[in-house]
Design an enzyme around this catalytic site. Sequence first.
Site, PDB file in Angstrom:
ATOM      1  N   LYS A 169     -44.599 -10.767  15.108  1.00 53.20           N
ATOM      2  CA  LYS A 169     -45.856 -11.502  14.975  1.00 53.20           C
ATOM      3  C   LYS A 169     -45.545 -12.984  15.110  1.00 53.20           C
ATOM      4  CE  LYS A 169     -47.992 -13.502  11.726  1.00 53.20           C
ATOM      5  NZ  LYS A 169     -48.577 -14.641  12.518  1.00 53.20           N
ATOM      6  N   GLU A 244     -36.143 -17.949   5.990  1.00 57.97           N
ATOM      7  CA  GLU A 244     -35.689 -19.297   6.366  1.00 57.97           C
ATOM      8  C   GLU A 244     -36.895 -20.196   6.174  1.00 57.97           C
ATOM      9  OE1 GLU A 244     -35.350 -22.622   7.620  1.00 57.97           O
ATOM     10  OE2 GLU A 244     -35.676 -21.801   9.630  1.00 57.97           O
ATOM     11  N   CYS A 277     -37.477 -28.027  10.195  1.00 56.67           N
ATOM     12  CA  CYS A 277     -37.195 -27.800   8.777  1.00 56.67           C
ATOM     13  C   CYS A 277     -35.884 -28.443   8.338  1.00 56.67           C
ATOM     14  CB  CYS A 277     -37.171 -26.310   8.480  1.00 56.67           C
ATOM     15  SG  CYS A 277     -36.083 -25.357   9.555  1.00 56.67           S
ATOM     16  N   GLU A 377     -42.095 -31.489   1.761  1.00 62.13           N
ATOM     17  CA  GLU A 377     -41.775 -31.446   3.187  1.00 62.13           C
ATOM     18  C   GLU A 377     -43.001 -31.917   3.969  1.00 62.13           C
ATOM     19  OE1 GLU A 377     -39.518 -28.342   6.135  1.00 62.13           O
ATOM     20  OE2 GLU A 377     -41.212 -27.562   5.001  1.00 62.13           O
TER      21      GLU A 377
END
Length: 476
Positions: A169, A244, A277, A377
Amino acid sequence: MNHRQFYIDGAWVSPSNPNDFAVIDPSTELACATISLGGVEDADRAVRAARKAFDSWSTTTSETRLALLEKLRDLYLSHRDDFAGAMSQEMGAPIDFAGSAQFESGSSHLEETIRVLRSFEFESIRGKDRLLYQPIGVAALITPWNWPMNQVLIKVAPALAAGCTVVLKPSELAPLSSMLLAELIHKAGFPPGVFNLVNGDGVCVGARLTAHPDVDMVSFTGSTRAGVLISKAAAETVKRVSLELGGKGANIVFDDAPDDALVDGVLGCFGNAGQSCDAPTRMLVARSRYDQAVEIAKQVAAGQQVGSAHQPGEHIGPLISKAHWFKVQKLIRQGIDEGAKLVAGGEGRPEQLETGYFVKPTVFADVTNQMTIAREEIFGPVLVMIPFDTEEEAIAIANDTPYGLGNYIQTQDLPRAVRVARKLLSGMVTINGDWLGVDTPFGGFKQSGNGREGSVWGLEDYLEVKAVSGGAWPGN
């Protein structure tokens, strides 16, 4: 472009219930394609196909799987322009960057998986006993939008190499490159049901795949918030979960670092419009170099060009979506309100860019590690700068975060670099810009996730190990 179908059981099929979704070109804010968002029935159909194909695929030889992966690699390499165009449209990577870093990150993982598979021992002897590495089963792979082929191929290639069957997906915001990959997987000759693709959002298709009793493993890359929800849902069936997640990497610049290291640190934060990231988004600078570092960062930010992803050349493209643009704008405003010193960029679009999800390359100085912009973040071209006085203080600031993906060290004192690297709580550490190779594990500590992707670690993630004692084995 209309891409409403899903790839299930070796064919392109229509969704159970059409649910049109516009894929937006972030450079223009206009629809560039229409897909359909799948539902529970589509996810179930894909899992059934993968489950049915698993028995035969899992017993194929590694040589068979290797040959198919090599064919896929050759097809992938011959479609560079197609992938670059798709990624530039769907997620806003500048076209030259899409055809180089974005495309090549995918091919490097595919090539590394092939290299590992050639020599991987699926059976080994340990004393009088034997260890068997066997595919875990049906793997649901849920991928993000920021590095489409990097994140898809770092999962798909080792899963197929291990003998797993797959339901992918991709992000509904950036599905076009994944659909192109599905066409190449079909052309390469992978058997029906071995690879399946269903578009959809996380609330429906993602949640169904995560909780599905016939899915043996979920590999997810994305936000920490979503990773927590996936872990909870997967716990009901005790399936393996590989995550992750986010990061807030510190780039520790000691007093002996060259000026080039400061420039590279700023550029590293701004790369891919800050949507990585593992980006070095917190620059920690020795106080004796701090004022100089702030001035360099200001100049570098001011010199960055921002423009359409469809323009050639080196520049910063747009963010992925309107919602993400507003999120980044909100965090920039919070930085200002909390007292950080804005030395470059700021709120709003760059001049002469009235359309598109563009952000000014932004630098904040005099940040404390307790400010929101140092904790969260941001996922945009926003650098925060923090001074430090001692090595111990730098390590403490770097580790004072819920994340632990990647950190960076800049110093000519190599014993110090090694000493600091050992103390940083992160899955990866880069010293003096010597980037980690594709044959190293990618992953983090703490809320940056668990498991490791890439190379042999990525292959092993999709394998169960079985210990067997006794019996007569061929070759013994």
